[in-house]
Motif scaffolding. Structure first.
Motif, mmCIF file in Angstrom:
data_model
loop_
_atom_site.group_PDB
_atom_site.id
_atom_site.type_symbol
_atom_site.label_atom_id
_atom_site.label_comp_id
_atom_site.label_asym_id
_atom_site.label_seq_id
_atom_site.Cartn_x
_atom_site.Cartn_y
_atom_site.Cartn_z
ATOM 1 N N PRO A 1 0.823 -1.226 0.000
ATOM 2 C CA PRO A 1 0.000 0.000 0.000
ATOM 3 C C PRO A 1 0.850 1.266 0.000
ATOM 4 N N VAL A 2 2.013 1.191 0.640
ATOM 5 C CA VAL A 2 2.867 2.387 0.670
ATOM 6 C C VAL A 2 3.316 2.727 -0.751
ATOM 7 N N VAL A 3 3.742 1.680 -1.473
ATOM 8 C CA VAL A 3 4.178 1.904 -2.865
ATOM 9 C C VAL A 3 2.996 2.406 -3.693
ATOM 10 N N THR A 4 1.806 1.769 -3.472
ATOM 11 C CA THR A 4 0.613 2.207 -4.213
ATOM 12 C C THR A 4 0.317 3.675 -3.906
ATOM 13 N N LEU A 5 0.391 4.018 -2.602
ATOM 14 C CA LEU A 5 0.123 5.399 -2.190
ATOM 15 C C LEU A 5 1.118 6.360 -2.828
ATOM 16 N N ILE A 6 2.390 5.949 -2.818
ATOM 17 C CA ILE A 6 3.419 6.802 -3.429
ATOM 18 C C ILE A 6 3.115 6.993 -4.914
ATOM 19 N N LEU A 7 2.705 5.896 -5.556
ATOM 20 C CA LEU A 7 2.398 5.983 -6.992
ATOM 21 C C LEU A 7 1.206 6.902 -7.237
ATOM 22 N N VAL A 8 0.183 6.782 -6.361
ATOM 23 C CA VAL A 8 -1.009 7.636 -6.524
ATOM 24 C C VAL A 8 -0.623 9.103 -6.326
ATOM 25 N N ILE A 9 0.141 9.363 -5.260
ATOM 26 C CA ILE A 9 0.549 10.742 -4.978
ATOM 27 C C ILE A 9 1.415 11.263 -6.120
ATOM 28 N N PHE A 10 2.309 10.403 -6.583
ATOM 29 C CA PHE A 10 3.162 10.796 -7.697
ATOM 30 C C PHE A 10 2.314 11.095 -8.942
ATOM 31 N N GLY A 11 1.287 10.228 -9.137
ATOM 32 C CA GLY A 11 0.386 10.427 -10.279
ATOM 33 C C GLY A 11 -0.335 11.759 -10.181
ATOM 34 N N THR B 1 -5.019 -11.427 6.367
ATOM 35 C CA THR B 1 -4.143 -10.655 7.259
ATOM 36 C C THR B 1 -3.587 -9.447 6.499
ATOM 37 N N VAL B 2 -3.199 -9.706 5.261
ATOM 38 C CA VAL B 2 -2.675 -8.619 4.419
ATOM 39 C C VAL B 2 -3.755 -7.558 4.215
ATOM 40 N N VAL B 3 -4.975 -8.025 3.896
ATOM 41 C CA VAL B 3 -6.078 -7.072 3.665
ATOM 42 C C VAL B 3 -6.346 -6.266 4.941
ATOM 43 N N GLY B 4 -6.345 -6.962 6.079
ATOM 44 C CA GLY B 4 -6.563 -6.292 7.363
ATOM 45 C C GLY B 4 -5.530 -5.213 7.609
ATOM 46 N N LEU B 5 -4.305 -5.546 7.267
ATOM 47 C CA LEU B 5 -3.214 -4.581 7.444
ATOM 48 C C LEU B 5 -3.427 -3.358 6.541
ATOM 49 N N TRP B 6 -3.830 -3.644 5.309
ATOM 50 C CA TRP B 6 -4.081 -2.538 4.364
ATOM 51 C C TRP B 6 -5.222 -1.645 4.854
ATOM 52 N N ILE B 7 -6.301 -2.312 5.332
ATOM 53 C CA ILE B 7 -7.447 -1.528 5.810
ATOM 54 C C ILE B 7 -7.004 -0.638 6.974
ATOM 55 N N SER B 8 -6.165 -1.208 7.865
ATOM 56 C CA SER B 8 -5.670 -0.413 9.004
ATOM 57 C C SER B 8 -4.889 0.796 8.502
ATOM 58 N N LEU B 9 -4.068 0.548 7.482
ATOM 59 C CA LEU B 9 -3.266 1.653 6.956
ATOM 60 C C LEU B 9 -4.134 2.718 6.316
ATOM 61 N N ILE B 10 -5.181 2.251 5.610
ATOM 62 C CA ILE B 10 -6.085 3.214 4.957
ATOM 63 C C ILE B 10 -6.879 3.980 6.014
ATOM 64 N N SER B 11 -7.234 3.246 7.092
ATOM 65 C CA SER B 11 -8.058 3.870 8.147
ATOM 66 C C SER B 11 -7.272 4.899 8.945
ATOM 67 N N LEU B 12 -5.966 4.775 8.911
ATOM 68 C CA LEU B 12 -5.125 5.647 9.732
ATOM 69 C C LEU B 12 -5.423 7.131 9.502
ATOM 70 N N PRO B 13 -5.456 7.587 8.229
ATOM 71 C CA PRO B 13 -5.782 9.002 8.028
ATOM 72 C C PRO B 13 -7.177 9.359 8.515
ATOM 73 N N ILE B 14 -8.108 8.372 8.459
ATOM 74 C CA ILE B 14 -9.474 8.661 8.920
ATOM 75 C C ILE B 14 -9.457 8.830 10.438
ATOM 76 N N ILE B 15 -8.678 7.932 11.086
ATOM 77 C CA ILE B 15 -8.593 8.011 12.552
ATOM 78 C C ILE B 15 -7.898 9.317 12.949
ATOM 79 N N LEU B 16 -6.838 9.641 12.216
ATOM 80 C CA LEU B 16 -6.115 10.878 12.522
ATOM 81 C C LEU B 16 -6.999 12.102 12.320
ATOM 82 N N GLY B 17 -7.971 11.932 11.428
ATOM 83 C CA GLY B 17 -8.861 13.060 11.157
ATOM 84 C C GLY B 17 -8.559 13.640 9.790
ATOM 85 N N SER B 18 -9.625 13.877 9.065
ATOM 86 C CA SER B 18 -9.449 14.363 7.703
ATOM 87 C C SER B 18 -8.774 15.727 7.670
#
Lengths: 529, 311
Positions: free
Chosen positions: A33-43, A351-368
């Protein structure tokens, strides 16, 4: 029965623990997900850069018409003046400003900007008359002198004026050979050829450039040329530009979404008729993005199913080659072993999906708001309804259902293939036809997303190798009866594949040599183990 | 009813196994006595492994039946069987103790019990200091011992060991031998296959010699070896044995001849007949070694190549 299930669970647990107890697993799972995120941000960054970055340089115009080139030049000048005067009108002068800027700002408070621009054009438009001599220091005269000598300052105050990016070469009378030479030398961006009868025909009108992919200059110049030609035609037809534009106005419908009508305290819909438009709301870009959520789910589903099934096949080949499987089969049935390994791999993937969901949820938990302060697009995304589209329970539940069915279907198939192979390369070769079939729904992902109720997705949803992926994409549009039929059909097919895989696996896992292709597999299914 | 109180732990009845056109096991009929060490001997590809796989339920016979620990379906008594295959693999990333416990649990043991038994076994096999190590750190011999421990952890009453001594050093061979003998003392049955005839001879109560899928010889070791070889040191050449009644074959190196004789042959009559033809300096009636019997029965017919199912 319980003992059998317990043995399956033990196999699954061991495989899951072995897979998830390595640093590589967590590194890979986190990196994805980090690489995907970097690619999206780069895009996003690249897209922003591409939209804001324009070529800066000069161009030349070979005008073979009767002065269209000059008209275009004046149209550009008029626009630049409007931009600049508009910018001054909005800006409160500061003490360091030149006096002329004070005066123009003052003038904008009492005069309409187009009139002011017209007065400036009198002294600035092309071709400049030699007889125009500056005798009195009117505002227009003083401004025209200032305009011609303060290009840098103008760009500072109004960065969107045309010469901040492109500047026409006016002083030289260049031949095409010379221009080509300048083009090759990178001294100019390109040159335009305006043909004789440009007002009536675009034929022979050319933009010559070295970089054919960079069209911003051509597009920009074209827009002014279009306006000039339109004005000429409007004038010939004796109608004003405003009238002509009114006549040419296109019908347009704003894409909107229906909203739930308001309900009273008892949960009934209000009987008060809604005013036109109250029942709808405008569709935002992020809402459009949210509409593609099922396609994203389909892609993730495909990725997980294939990665998982391939790992399962590789593990089967490895366990076969180390003969561990023979020990296991003395304690268990082959189907228990297959089920256990499938469950173990599924748990690993989840487990991988759970980890990804946690990573995606992190910004939501931190607050938009926090996220927005770092990346405005992310904040905008989190505040939009796209998020609820993505985490729609319909998609989440169906993702789980079709993950189980799809992973079982392909997992059993590839396990069976792995069981008859002596090494991983052999297994990969044998799995090629299955992989080719499975790639079809991925290739058709976008067309299916754009026409979810069409014949293609409907037919494909009943073909078991495609069902999980296609259904994930179209599930919101499928009628309940069809949905249930497809679920029953896919479950039956998966159980059929499990039965067939068990037949192949039981015999294949003990073979030293792989059977010869399909015939060998058929023979395996036919005989006793 | 699945216990080990009956006379025979395993009964093969006309058991046949085919792989395509290849007959890996051809109507094998034998009974393996309970509480004994029983050897499957034979050349490579003879059908020993196939018979063992059928015995532990990995493979099904094409025809015929097999009864294991009084059960018609071996699946019912799996938890009472310990199987060590010929080629031994380990989960390399698993810790030694976890590996043994895992197989104990697969056979229905509770985790705590399996762990206690695993520790006891590790101690017995002198590998206790390796319990926390990963299996990949073990040498081949140690790995094989760990596999054997995984076979023993659930206290099986029938152990099926395919080539248990291959790859072991003499010290470990003795450890495994003593384990096997201890299990038999506990009234367990041990079935093993081996290429080392001396091992089979010294360890097994009975053997079956399988060749090309068929049982060529079967029975208690003593009966199989019963005196049918005579060593004769004499002054003459090999021709002196020509036409002697009861002599089946003769091999002579120098002055020492080895005679294969009919078990019914009267040795006093034979000695008298030889003495009439040559000067005899020594005459010994021996039992044939299992090795000699193996060579005699299999001869050059043993197919040493591996076949489709490692039969």
């Amino acid at each position: 029965m319980l003992n059998r299930l317990y043995a399956v669970w033990l196999i699954a647990q061991r495989d899951w623990l072995e897979a998830t107890s390595t640093k590589m697993f967590w590194l890979g799972a986190l990196l994805m997900p980090v690489v995907t995120l970097i690619l999206v941000i780069f895009g996003m960054f690249a897209a922003t850069l591409a939209s804001t970055s324009v070529t800066v340089g000069s161009y030349y115009v070979i005008d073979r018409s009767e002065g269209i080139g000059i008209d275009i030049r004046n149209e550009i000048l008029r626009t630049d003046l409007s931009i600049f005067v508009g910018a001054l009108a909005q800006r409160e002068p500061v003490s360091e400003d030149e006096a002329i800027l004070f005066d123009v700002h003052e003038a904008t408070q009492t005069m309409a900007i187009p009139d002011l621009v017209n007065s400036f054009m009198e002294f600035l438009e092309h071709p400049q008359s030699n007889s125009t001599t500056l005798t009195s220091y009117t505002l227009a005269e003083r401004f025209s002198v200032w305009w011609q000598n303060n290009k840098v300052r103008i760009v500072e105050l109004a960065p969107t004026v045309s010469f901040a990016r492109y500047e026409e070469i006016l002083t030289e009378n260049l031949t095409e050979q010379e221009l080509i030479s300048r083009l090759k030398g990178g001294q100019i961006l390109g040159y335009f050829i305006i043909p004789e009868d440009f007002v009536n025909s675009n034929e022979n009108a050319k933009f010559v450039t070295e970089n054919i992919l960079k069209q911003d200059l051509a597009n920009w110049y074209e827009s002014f040329a279009t306006r000039v030609i339109q004005n000429k035609k409007f004038a010939e037809s004796d109608i004003s530009r405003e009238t002509a534009l009114w006549l040419l106005q296109r019908a347009s419908f704003q894409t909107s979404k229906a909203v739930e009508p308001p309900r009273d305290s008892a949960g009934r819909t209000s009987s008060t008729p809604l005013a036109a438009g109250d029942a709808t709301k405008e569709v935002t870009v992020w809402e459009t993005v949210g509409e593609f959520a099922p396609a994203v789910y389909q892609y993730i589903l495909w990725f997980l199913v294939f990665i998982g099934a391939t790992i399962l096949m590789t593990n089967t080949v490895e366990e076969k080659s180390t003969k561990l499987v023979e020990v296991l089969l003395s304690d268990l049935d082959s189907v228990q072993l297959m089920d256990g390994k499938l469950l173990g791999s599924a748990l690993t993937l989840l487990t991988v999906v759970g980890l990804w969901i946690s990573l995606i949820s992190l910004p939501i938990i931190l607050g938009s708001n926090v996220a927005a302060s770092f990346l405005p697009q992310v904040g905008e995304f989190l505040q939009s309804s796209a998020l609820s589209s993505i985490f729609n329970p319909l998609f989440v539940i169906n993702f789980m259902i079709f993950f189980i069915l799809g992973f079982a279907f392909y997992g059993y198939s590839l396990s069976a293939l792995g069981s008859v192979c002596s090494n991983v390369r052999e297994a990969q070769m044998m799995a090629t036809p299955i992989n080719l079939v499975a790639i079809v729904p991925l290739v058709l992902m976008v067309p299916i997303a754009l026409d979810k109720t069409g014949t293609l997705p409907t037919v494909m949803s009943y073909i078991p190798p495609f069902t999980p992926f296609v259904m994930m994409n179209i599930v919101a549009e499928v009628a309940w009866i069809n949905y249930l039929l497809i679920l029953v059909w896919m479950t039956a097919c998966t159980l059929g594949v499990r039965w067939l895989a068990k037949k192949i696996y039981t015999k294949g896992i003990l073979l030293e040599n792989k059977p010869a292709g399909i015939k060998g597999l058929v023979r395996l299914v036919g005989g006793t183990n | 009813m699945t216990n080990n109180n009956s006379t025979h732990s395993v009964t093969f009845e006309q058991t046949r196994k085919k792989f395509g056109s290849l007959v890996a096991l051809d109507r094998l009929s034998l009974q393996i006595p309970s509480g004994s060490v029983y050897g499957f001997i034979g050349p490579n590809g003879a059908g020993k492994t196939t018979a063992m796989r059928i015995l532990v339920g990995i493979s099904k016979p094409t025809s015929g039946t097999i009864k294991v620990l009084d059960a018609d379906d071996v699946k019912d008594v799996r938890h009472l069987i310990g199987y060590l295959p010929e080629e031994k693999g380990l989960y390399k990333r698993m810790r030694v103790i976890d590996y043994i416990v895992y197989f104990g649990r697969l056979n229905g043991m509770r985790k705590r019990d399996a762990a206690a038994k695993a520790k006891a076994l590790l101690s017995e096999f002198q590998l206790l200091e390796w319990e926390k190590e990963k299996c990949q750190a073990l040498s081949k011999g140690m790995g094989q011992k760990v596999q054997l421990m995984a076979t023993l952890v659930h206290d099986p009453i029938l152990m099926v060991l395919d080539e248990p001594f291959s790859g072991l050093d003499p010290v470990n061979v003795e450890v495994v031998r003593s384990i096997i003998l201890d299990k038999v003392k506990e009234n367990s049955t041990v079935i093993l296959s081996t290429h080392i005839m001396e091992q089979a001879e010294s360890l097994c109560d009975a053997v079956v010699l399988i060749n090309k899928g068929k049982a060529v010889l079967e029975g208690p070791i003593d009966e199989i070896r019963k005196g049918d070889v005579v060593s004769v040191d004499h002054e003459g050449d090999v021709a002196v044995f020509d036409g002697l009644q009861g002599v089946l074959s003769v091999k002579q190196i120098g002055r020492a001849a080895t005679l294969e004789v009919d078990p019914e042959c009267d040795l006093q009559t034979l000695l008298k007949a030889i003495c009439e033809r040559t000067t005899v300096t020594q005459f010994n009636a021996n039992s044939a070694s299992l090795h000699e019997i193996f060579i005699r029965e299999v001869g050059g017919s043993g197919d040493t190549s591996e076949t489709i199912a490692n039969a």
